[in-house]
Design a protein around this motif. Structure first.
Motif, PDB file in Angstrom:
ATOM      1  N   LEU A  96       0.660  -1.238   0.112  1.00 37.77           N
ATOM      2  CA  LEU A  96      -0.105  -0.019   0.018  1.00 37.77           C
ATOM      3  C   LEU A  96       0.971   1.222   0.015  1.00 37.77           C
ATOM      4  CD1 LEU A  96      -2.945   1.176  -0.025  1.00 37.77           C
ATOM      5  CD2 LEU A  96      -2.585   1.152   2.634  1.00 37.77           C
ATOM      6  N   ILE A  97       2.204   1.242   0.757  1.00 40.38           N
ATOM      7  CA  ILE A  97       2.899   2.451   0.705  1.00 40.38           C
ATOM      8  C   ILE A  97       3.361   2.652  -0.701  1.00 40.38           C
ATOM      9  CG2 ILE A  97       4.918   3.435   1.645  1.00 40.38           C
ATOM     10  CD1 ILE A  97       4.655   1.900   4.191  1.00 40.38           C
ATOM     11  N   ASP A  98       3.866   1.845  -1.350  1.00 39.21           N
ATOM     12  CA  ASP A  98       4.309   2.074  -2.660  1.00 39.21           C
ATOM     13  C   ASP A  98       3.501   2.638  -3.686  1.00 39.21           C
ATOM     14  OD1 ASP A  98       6.972   1.328  -2.111  1.00 39.21           O
ATOM     15  OD2 ASP A  98       6.737  -0.546  -2.650  1.00 39.21           O
ATOM     16  N   LEU A  99       2.147   1.818  -3.487  1.00 36.21           N
ATOM     17  CA  LEU A  99       0.887   2.220  -4.315  1.00 36.21           C
ATOM     18  C   LEU A  99       0.627   3.840  -4.142  1.00 36.21           C
ATOM     19  CD1 LEU A  99      -1.550  -0.838  -4.470  1.00 36.21           C
ATOM     20  CD2 LEU A  99      -0.470  -0.003  -6.382  1.00 36.21           C
ATOM     21  N   ALA A 100       0.349   4.222  -2.954  1.00 37.05           N
ATOM     22  CA  ALA A 100      -0.144   5.464  -2.620  1.00 37.05           C
ATOM     23  C   ALA A 100       1.049   6.557  -2.558  1.00 37.05           C
ATOM     24  CB  ALA A 100      -0.324   5.646  -0.976  1.00 37.05           C
ATOM     25  N   ALA A 101       2.430   6.248  -2.607  1.00 31.82           N
ATOM     26  CA  ALA A 101       3.467   7.185  -2.759  1.00 31.82           C
ATOM     27  C   ALA A 101       3.525   7.528  -4.155  1.00 31.82           C
ATOM     28  CB  ALA A 101       4.611   6.462  -2.228  1.00 31.82           C
ATOM     29  N   VAL A 102       2.830   7.114  -5.097  1.00 31.51           N
ATOM     30  CA  VAL A 102       2.816   7.715  -6.537  1.00 31.51           C
ATOM     31  C   VAL A 102       2.006   8.808  -6.613  1.00 31.51           C
ATOM     32  CG1 VAL A 102       1.775   7.108  -8.784  1.00 31.51           C
ATOM     33  CG2 VAL A 102       2.849   5.110  -7.217  1.00 31.51           C
ATOM     34  N   ASN A 103       0.959   8.926  -5.834  1.00 31.69           N
ATOM     35  CA  ASN A 103       0.488  10.395  -5.996  1.00 31.69           C
ATOM     36  C   ASN A 103       0.293  11.165  -4.475  1.00 31.69           C
ATOM     37  OD1 ASN A 103      -0.505   9.990  -8.629  1.00 31.69           O
ATOM     38  ND2 ASN A 103      -1.828   8.644  -8.004  1.00 31.69           N
ATOM     39  N   TYR A 104       0.903  10.698  -3.373  1.00 35.40           N
ATOM     40  CA  TYR A 104       0.578  11.269  -2.082  1.00 35.40           C
ATOM     41  C   TYR A 104       2.019  11.197  -1.340  1.00 35.40           C
ATOM     42  CZ  TYR A 104      -4.419  10.129  -2.975  1.00 35.40           C
ATOM     43  OH  TYR A 104      -5.621   9.836  -3.532  1.00 35.40           O
ATOM     44  N   ARG A 105       1.916  12.179  -0.574  1.00 38.92           N
ATOM     45  CA  ARG A 105       3.173  12.170   0.616  1.00 38.92           C
ATOM     46  C   ARG A 105       2.754  11.245   1.642  1.00 38.92           C
ATOM     47  NH1 ARG A 105       4.956  17.104   4.674  1.00 38.92           N
ATOM     48  NH2 ARG A 105       6.480  16.054   5.492  1.00 38.92           N
ATOM     49  N   VAL A 106       3.141  10.142   1.738  1.00 42.75           N
ATOM     50  CA  VAL A 106       2.621   9.121   2.505  1.00 42.75           C
ATOM     51  C   VAL A 106       3.690   9.166   3.831  1.00 42.75           C
ATOM     52  CG1 VAL A 106       2.123   6.654   2.877  1.00 42.75           C
ATOM     53  CG2 VAL A 106       1.985   7.665   0.658  1.00 42.75           C
ATOM     54  N   ILE A 107       2.927   8.957   5.035  1.00 42.63           N
ATOM     55  CA  ILE A 107       3.684   9.008   6.301  1.00 42.63           C
ATOM     56  C   ILE A 107       3.086   8.296   7.191  1.00 42.63           C
ATOM     57  CG2 ILE A 107       4.456  10.454   8.367  1.00 42.63           C
ATOM     58  CD1 ILE A 107       4.016  13.056   6.775  1.00 42.63           C
ATOM     59  N   VAL A 108       3.669   7.107   7.496  1.00 38.73           N
ATOM     60  CA  VAL A 108       3.484   5.782   8.336  1.00 38.73           C
ATOM     61  C   VAL A 108       4.232   5.877   9.623  1.00 38.73           C
ATOM     62  CG1 VAL A 108       3.032   3.599   8.216  1.00 38.73           C
ATOM     63  CG2 VAL A 108       3.223   4.496   6.087  1.00 38.73           C
ATOM     64  N   PHE A 109       3.480   5.772  10.928  1.00 35.63           N
ATOM     65  CA  PHE A 109       3.938   5.636  12.083  1.00 35.63           C
ATOM     66  C   PHE A 109       3.968   4.464  12.431  1.00 35.63           C
ATOM     67  CE2 PHE A 109       2.783  10.371  11.970  1.00 35.63           C
ATOM     68  CZ  PHE A 109       3.860  11.083  12.587  1.00 35.63           C
ATOM     69  N   ASP A 110       5.058   4.059  13.454  1.00 32.44           N
ATOM     70  CA  ASP A 110       4.912   2.786  14.307  1.00 32.44           C
ATOM     71  C   ASP A 110       4.224   3.440  15.562  1.00 32.44           C
ATOM     72  OD1 ASP A 110       6.262   0.601  13.183  1.00 32.44           O
ATOM     73  OD2 ASP A 110       8.083   1.305  13.803  1.00 32.44           O
ATOM     74  N   ARG A 111       3.046   3.115  16.033  1.00 31.06           N
ATOM     75  CA  ARG A 111       2.426   3.903  17.045  1.00 31.06           C
ATOM     76  C   ARG A 111       3.077   3.561  18.488  1.00 31.06           C
ATOM     77  NH1 ARG A 111      -2.020   2.286  18.373  1.00 31.06           N
ATOM     78  NH2 ARG A 111      -2.473   0.276  17.255  1.00 31.06           N
ATOM     79  N   PRO A 112       2.922   4.105  19.365  1.00 29.89           N
ATOM     80  CA  PRO A 112       3.769   4.049  20.772  1.00 29.89           C
ATOM     81  C   PRO A 112       3.588   2.426  21.360  1.00 29.89           C
ATOM     82  CG  PRO A 112       2.220   5.876  20.762  1.00 29.89           C
ATOM     83  CD  PRO A 112       1.912   5.308  19.668  1.00 29.89           C
ATOM     84  N   GLY A 113       4.909   1.862  21.483  1.00 24.41           N
ATOM     85  CA  GLY A 113       5.176   0.467  21.770  1.00 24.41           C
ATOM     86  C   GLY A 113       5.162  -0.523  20.658  1.00 24.41           C
ATOM     87  N   PHE A 114       5.020   0.156  19.386  1.00 22.15           N
ATOM     88  CA  PHE A 114       5.194  -0.949  18.292  1.00 22.15           C
ATOM     89  C   PHE A 114       6.202  -0.745  17.566  1.00 22.15           C
ATOM     90  CE2 PHE A 114       0.667  -0.650  19.852  1.00 22.15           C
ATOM     91  CZ  PHE A 114       0.326  -2.016  20.111  1.00 22.15           C
ATOM     92  N   GLY A 115       6.815  -1.640  16.761  1.00 25.03           N
ATOM     93  CA  GLY A 115       7.965  -1.566  16.063  1.00 25.03           C
ATOM     94  C   GLY A 115       9.110  -0.850  16.799  1.00 25.03           C
ATOM     95  N   HIS A 116       9.379   0.293  16.371  1.00 21.27           N
ATOM     96  CA  HIS A 116      10.604   0.972  16.770  1.00 21.27           C
ATOM     97  C   HIS A 116      10.191   2.170  17.689  1.00 21.27           C
ATOM     98  CE1 HIS A 116      13.823  -1.527  15.054  1.00 21.27           C
ATOM     99  NE2 HIS A 116      12.992  -1.377  13.874  1.00 21.27           N
ATOM    100  N   SER A 117       9.057   2.355  17.970  1.00 25.92           N
ATOM    101  CA  SER A 117       8.426   3.523  18.606  1.00 25.92           C
ATOM    102  C   SER A 117       8.318   3.288  20.335  1.00 25.92           C
ATOM    103  CB  SER A 117       7.097   4.053  18.337  1.00 25.92           C
ATOM    104  OG  SER A 117       7.118   4.613  16.980  1.00 25.92           O
ATOM    105  N   LEU A 118       8.701   4.152  21.042  1.00 32.17           N
ATOM    106  CA  LEU A 118       8.653   3.876  22.506  1.00 32.17           C
ATOM    107  C   LEU A 118       7.101   4.307  23.022  1.00 32.17           C
ATOM    108  CD1 LEU A 118      11.880   5.489  23.883  1.00 32.17           C
ATOM    109  CD2 LEU A 118      11.434   3.100  23.023  1.00 32.17           C
ATOM    110  N   ARG A 119       6.789   3.688  24.332  1.00 31.41           N
ATOM    111  CA  ARG A 119       5.474   3.707  24.844  1.00 31.41           C
ATOM    112  C   ARG A 119       5.960   3.836  26.251  1.00 31.41           C
ATOM    113  NH1 ARG A 119       0.354   1.581  23.072  1.00 31.41           N
ATOM    114  NH2 ARG A 119      -1.052   1.580  24.678  1.00 31.41           N
ATOM    115  N   PRO A 120       6.058   5.029  26.729  1.00 35.70           N
ATOM    116  CA  PRO A 120       6.300   5.544  28.181  1.00 35.70           C
ATOM    117  C   PRO A 120       5.029   5.116  28.876  1.00 35.70           C
ATOM    118  CG  PRO A 120       6.980   7.581  26.877  1.00 35.70           C
ATOM    119  CD  PRO A 120       6.318   6.249  25.915  1.00 35.70           C
ATOM    120  N   ARG A 121       5.325   4.651  30.094  1.00 34.55           N
ATOM    121  CA  ARG A 121       4.142   4.038  30.974  1.00 34.55           C
ATOM    122  C   ARG A 121       3.595   5.188  31.890  1.00 34.55           C
ATOM    123  NH1 ARG A 121       5.263  -2.017  33.336  1.00 34.55           N
ATOM    124  NH2 ARG A 121       6.244  -2.862  31.433  1.00 34.55           N
ATOM    125  N   ASN A 122       3.999   6.403  31.689  1.00 37.05           N
ATOM    126  CA  ASN A 122       3.528   7.456  32.672  1.00 37.05           C
ATOM    127  C   ASN A 122       2.208   8.122  31.632  1.00 37.05           C
ATOM    128  OD1 ASN A 122       4.957   8.449  30.492  1.00 37.05           O
ATOM    129  ND2 ASN A 122       5.391  10.601  31.549  1.00 37.05           N
TER     130      ASN A 122
END
Length: 345
Positions: A96-122
């Motif tokens: 989907l990212i490659d398809l959408a990047a043809v016409n859009y500026r695609v920004i995809v996040f790892d949400r907090p705690g997933f992938g390489h994003s942190l998830r502070p417990r506070n």
């Protein structure tokens, strides 16, 4: 000169004697040793997963939260939010990212705690808390308005972003979302690793083992009735088995029903073009109770039911989801033209 022989009891004999004298203490000590060993093994596997799957994007730090994101393409901004237990590679492997990047500026996040994003417990990372976090991150990336797509739990974040920051969201694409509270026995079971104290022990010991064992069953459920596509092999499942991500997923499972209950009171406020898309044969969510009902409540919405597709429509019905994005973009143009004609009149 002869020396007397000294007989030393063996280690096994010592253990047998200790067990006979103190059976409870010995059992507890043995269990603690097993738990510690399992935790060490899972920790090493988690580190290996990170080494084998280094970040492919960049990082932005917002209020002490380190968020990993991938940006690709040019054009109108399109933001993608993945579901619970997932990460950027879900959208990446789907194509989907490659398809959408043809016409859009695609920004995809790892949400907090997933992938390489942190998830502070506070922070209790409700959809609203995540929406505010991502709004600040997107401000940092100089994104003023965007089309926002959310899949599954990510749809809740997308809705929260639209409610709390309506001027930012041009249009919504909501895929396989859970929008209204219902009785869910599976939620209680999957929320156990979120329990304070005990949940951490479970996350670092039993849960990674169970997750690996249950992985094929889980895939059949979320992809069914279709088979798992070959392209999904690009999804780094070992990243999903890390204790930290298992705990993040459990917390979001625990939040799912109360979050839907709170959000369901706000849907009448959605006045931007909204495309709702769901698989007819979703085995995880009843689309009649969720997507169809949301369509009835959101006046500016259109509903697309994908025949033969299940929960993972971004993987099994990628062209349909891409078409929904283009439809949302077209709807914003129509709405903008109508508003301009009204202002001129």
């Amino acid at each position: 000169m002869a020396f007397p022989q000294i007989r030393s009891p063996s280690f096994l004999s010592d253990c047998l004697v200790a067990f006979r004298r103190y059976p409870a203490i010995t059992t507890v000590a043995g269990a603690a040793t097993l738990v510690a060993a399992t935790a060490l093994v899972n920790r090493k596997l988690a580190k290996k997963a990170l080494r084998d799957n280094p970040p492919q994007g960049r990082f932005v730090n917002i209020n002490g939260v380190r968020l990993h994101y991938v940006e690709r393409g040019n054009g109108r901004p399109l933001i993608l939010f993945h579901g619970n237990g997932s990460m950027i590679q879900d959208f990446e492997s789907s194509g989907l990212i490659d398809l959408a990047a043809v016409n859009y500026r695609v920004i995809v996040f790892d949400r907090p705690g997933f992938g390489h994003s942190l998830r502070p417990r506070n922070v209790v990372w409700t959809p609203e808390a995540q929406a505010d976090l991502f709004k600040k991150a997107l401000d940092r990336l100089s994104v003023q308005r965007a089309i926002v797509l959310g899949h599954s739990w990510g749809a809740s974040v997308a809705v929260a972003l639209a409610i709390r920051h309506p001027s930012f969201v041009e249009a919504l694409v909501l895929a396989s979302g859970y929008y209204f509270p219902t009785a869910r026995a599976d939620v209680a079971a999957s929320s156990v690793p979120a329990l304070p104290g005990l949940g951490d022990i479970i996350s670092y010991t039993i849960s990674p083992i169970l997750s690996r064992l249950m992985w094929p069953v889980m895939l059949r459920k979320v992809f069914g009735p279709r088979s798992v596509p070959e392209k999904f092999a690009g999804f780094p499942k070992e990243m999903a088995f890390r204790p930290s991500q298992i705990r993040a997923s459990a917390v979001e499972s625990a939040l799912m029903i109360p979050a839907a209950s709170a959000s369901s009171k706000t849907y009448s406020e959605l006045d931007m073009p909204t495309i709702i898309i769901a698989g007819e044969d979703d085995r995880l969510i009843d689309i009649n109770e969720q997507s169809v009902r949301l369509h009835d409540e959101v006046k500016q919405s259109k509903l697309h039911r994908i025949a033969g597709a299940g929960h993972m429509i971004q993987q099994s019905a990628t062209p349909d989801l891409m078409a929904a994005i283009d439809e949302a973009a077209a709807e914003t143009c129509i709405s903008g033209d109508a508003a301009q004609r009204s202002a001129e009149a």
